[in-house]
Design a protein around this motif. Structure first.
Motif, PDB file in Angstrom:
ATOM      1  N   VAL A  67       0.772  -1.211   0.030  1.00 53.35           N
ATOM      2  CA  VAL A  67      -0.203   0.158  -0.065  1.00 53.35           C
ATOM      3  C   VAL A  67       0.995   1.361  -0.158  1.00 53.35           C
ATOM      4  N   VAL A  68       1.939   1.264   1.006  1.00 48.65           N
ATOM      5  CA  VAL A  68       2.841   2.446   0.967  1.00 48.65           C
ATOM      6  C   VAL A  68       3.434   2.823  -0.421  1.00 48.65           C
ATOM      7  N   PHE A  69       4.010   1.752  -0.932  1.00 46.06           N
ATOM      8  CA  PHE A  69       4.629   1.833  -2.301  1.00 46.06           C
ATOM      9  C   PHE A  69       3.789   2.155  -3.273  1.00 46.06           C
ATOM     10  N   SER A  70       2.692   1.669  -3.281  1.00 43.19           N
ATOM     11  CA  SER A  70       1.583   1.924  -4.224  1.00 43.19           C
ATOM     12  C   SER A  70       1.021   3.412  -4.211  1.00 43.19           C
ATOM     13  N   PHE A  71       1.105   4.033  -3.411  1.00 41.42           N
ATOM     14  CA  PHE A  71       0.730   5.580  -3.118  1.00 41.42           C
ATOM     15  C   PHE A  71       2.103   6.154  -3.479  1.00 41.42           C
ATOM     16  N   VAL A  72       3.272   5.811  -3.282  1.00 38.02           N
ATOM     17  CA  VAL A  72       4.561   6.613  -3.702  1.00 38.02           C
ATOM     18  C   VAL A  72       4.338   6.577  -5.104  1.00 38.02           C
ATOM     19  N   THR A  73       4.244   5.494  -5.868  1.00 39.13           N
ATOM     20  CA  THR A  73       4.270   5.293  -6.998  1.00 39.13           C
ATOM     21  C   THR A  73       3.033   6.076  -7.814  1.00 39.13           C
ATOM     22  N   THR A  74       1.947   6.233  -7.214  1.00 43.19           N
ATOM     23  CA  THR A  74       1.042   7.166  -7.608  1.00 43.19           C
ATOM     24  C   THR A  74       1.326   8.458  -7.706  1.00 43.19           C
ATOM     25  N   LEU A  75       2.138   8.892  -6.450  1.00 45.98           N
ATOM     26  CA  LEU A  75       2.490  10.141  -6.322  1.00 45.98           C
ATOM     27  C   LEU A  75       3.770  10.581  -7.430  1.00 45.98           C
ATOM     28  N   LEU A  76       4.499   9.688  -7.719  1.00 47.52           N
ATOM     29  CA  LEU A  76       5.476   9.842  -9.036  1.00 47.52           C
ATOM     30  C   LEU A  76       4.878   9.880 -10.433  1.00 47.52           C
ATOM     31  N   TYR A  77       3.790   9.126 -10.541  1.00 47.74           N
ATOM     32  CA  TYR A  77       3.232   9.366 -11.741  1.00 47.74           C
ATOM     33  C   TYR A  77       2.571  10.464 -11.912  1.00 47.74           C
ATOM     34  N   PHE A  78       1.853  10.988 -10.739  1.00 49.39           N
ATOM     35  CA  PHE A  78       1.078  12.363 -10.684  1.00 49.39           C
ATOM     36  C   PHE A  78       2.172  13.410 -10.965  1.00 49.39           C
ATOM     37  N   LEU A  79       3.216  13.480 -10.159  1.00 46.49           N
ATOM     38  CA  LEU A  79       4.335  14.508 -10.553  1.00 46.49           C
ATOM     39  C   LEU A  79       4.988  14.454 -12.107  1.00 46.49           C
ATOM     40  N   HIS A  80       5.020  13.388 -12.668  1.00 45.99           N
ATOM     41  CA  HIS A  80       5.463  13.124 -13.928  1.00 45.99           C
ATOM     42  C   HIS A  80       4.443  13.745 -14.877  1.00 45.99           C
ATOM     43  N   ALA A  81       3.337  13.485 -14.574  1.00 46.50           N
ATOM     44  CA  ALA A  81       2.268  14.170 -15.419  1.00 46.50           C
ATOM     45  C   ALA A  81       2.193  15.519 -15.412  1.00 46.50           C
ATOM     46  N   ILE A  82       2.251  16.107 -14.120  1.00 45.38           N
ATOM     47  CA  ILE A  82       2.269  17.613 -14.039  1.00 45.38           C
ATOM     48  C   ILE A  82       3.297  18.294 -14.685  1.00 45.38           C
ATOM     49  N   PHE A  83       4.533  17.726 -14.731  1.00 45.73           N
ATOM     50  CA  PHE A  83       5.616  18.502 -15.257  1.00 45.73           C
ATOM     51  C   PHE A  83       5.826  17.963 -16.647  1.00 45.73           C
ATOM     52  N   SER A  84       5.090  16.853 -17.006  1.00 43.33           N
ATOM     53  CA  SER A  84       4.912  16.624 -18.676  1.00 43.33           C
ATOM     54  C   SER A  84       3.840  17.693 -18.925  1.00 43.33           C
ATOM     55  N   ALA A  85       2.904  18.059 -18.262  1.00 44.22           N
ATOM     56  CA  ALA A  85       1.935  19.061 -19.123  1.00 44.22           C
ATOM     57  C   ALA A  85       2.623  20.387 -19.242  1.00 44.22           C
ATOM     58  N   ASN A  86       3.484  20.706 -18.075  1.00 33.38           N
ATOM     59  CA  ASN A  86       3.985  22.015 -18.184  1.00 33.38           C
ATOM     60  C   ASN A  86       5.111  21.928 -19.442  1.00 33.38           C
ATOM     61  N   ARG A  87       5.675  20.843 -19.782  1.00 38.87           N
ATOM     62  CA  ARG A  87       6.420  20.738 -20.855  1.00 38.87           C
ATOM     63  C   ARG A  87       5.800  20.833 -22.155  1.00 38.87           C
ATOM     64  N   TRP A  88       4.384  20.335 -22.182  1.00 44.25           N
ATOM     65  CA  TRP A  88       3.626  20.172 -23.363  1.00 44.25           C
ATOM     66  C   TRP A  88       3.168  21.636 -23.454  1.00 44.25           C
ATOM     67  N   LYS A  89       2.674  22.109 -22.315  1.00 50.03           N
ATOM     68  CA  LYS A  89       2.379  23.902 -22.610  1.00 50.03           C
ATOM     69  C   LYS A  89       3.445  24.611 -23.378  1.00 50.03           C
ATOM     70  N   ASP A  90       4.664  24.475 -22.838  1.00 49.92           N
ATOM     71  CA  ASP A  90       5.637  25.168 -23.550  1.00 49.92           C
ATOM     72  C   ASP A  90       6.171  24.591 -24.977  1.00 49.92           C
ATOM     73  N   PHE A  91       5.781  23.334 -25.141  1.00 54.80           N
ATOM     74  CA  PHE A  91       6.222  22.892 -26.316  1.00 54.80           C
ATOM     75  C   PHE A  91       5.371  23.751 -27.657  1.00 54.80           C
TER      76      PHE A  91
END
Length: 155
Positions: free
Chosen positions: A131-155
């Protein structure tokens, strides 16, 4: 060559994925996602349907993230300009899948605590770690999505 790199914006290639902000999350996503996969697979899978969903999400995201990493490493994304949007879309979708499986796994672990203790207390401890690692993985994917959205916006 410099003109091509300039026109592609900020999409990394080769070992550059290890230094750019959204793409630095690939390796931790694979590590923690693999841990979720291994931990859930090593427990007594009861009930099978919700735990099966967790296994599906962890295996699916592990495989697709690994393929995504290989595509970026081998410059496969240079042939099209929609990779920035696809990167955001995939990681947002993966964050949603992991959130749904994390909640299910936490619910099952809390609800069936007594059954896990009757079977073997180590199953309960392994499920808590999953459960702990699953929520950590969720956070990692969420942060990756946020930073990818910023990169897509600037693209």
């Amino acid at each position: 060559m410099a003109n091509t790199a300039q026109s592609m914006g900020r999409l990394p290639s080769g070992l550059g994925i290890c230094t750019s902000l959204p793409d630095i999350f690939y390796i931790p996503e694979l590590i923690f996602g693999g841990l979720v996969w291994c931990l859930v697979a090593s427990t007594y899978v009861f009930p099978s349907n919700p735990q099966g969903w967790v296994m599906f999400v962890s295996v699916f995201c592990f495989v697709v993230t690994f393929i995504w990493l290989v595509v970026f490493t081998c410059d496969g994304h240079r042939s099209s300009s929609g990779w920035a949007a696809a990167d955001f879309g995939y990681h947002g979708f993966a964050a949603f899948l992991y959130l749904s499986s994390s909640v299910v796994l936490a619910y099952i672990t809390i609800t069936l605590k007594d059954i896990f203790y009757i079977l073997d207390p180590k199953y309960y401890k392994i499920n808590i770690a999953a459960v702990v690692f699953s929520f950590v993985t969720t956070l990692l994917y969420f942060l990756h999505a946020i930073f990818s959205a910023n990169r897509w916006k600037d693209f």
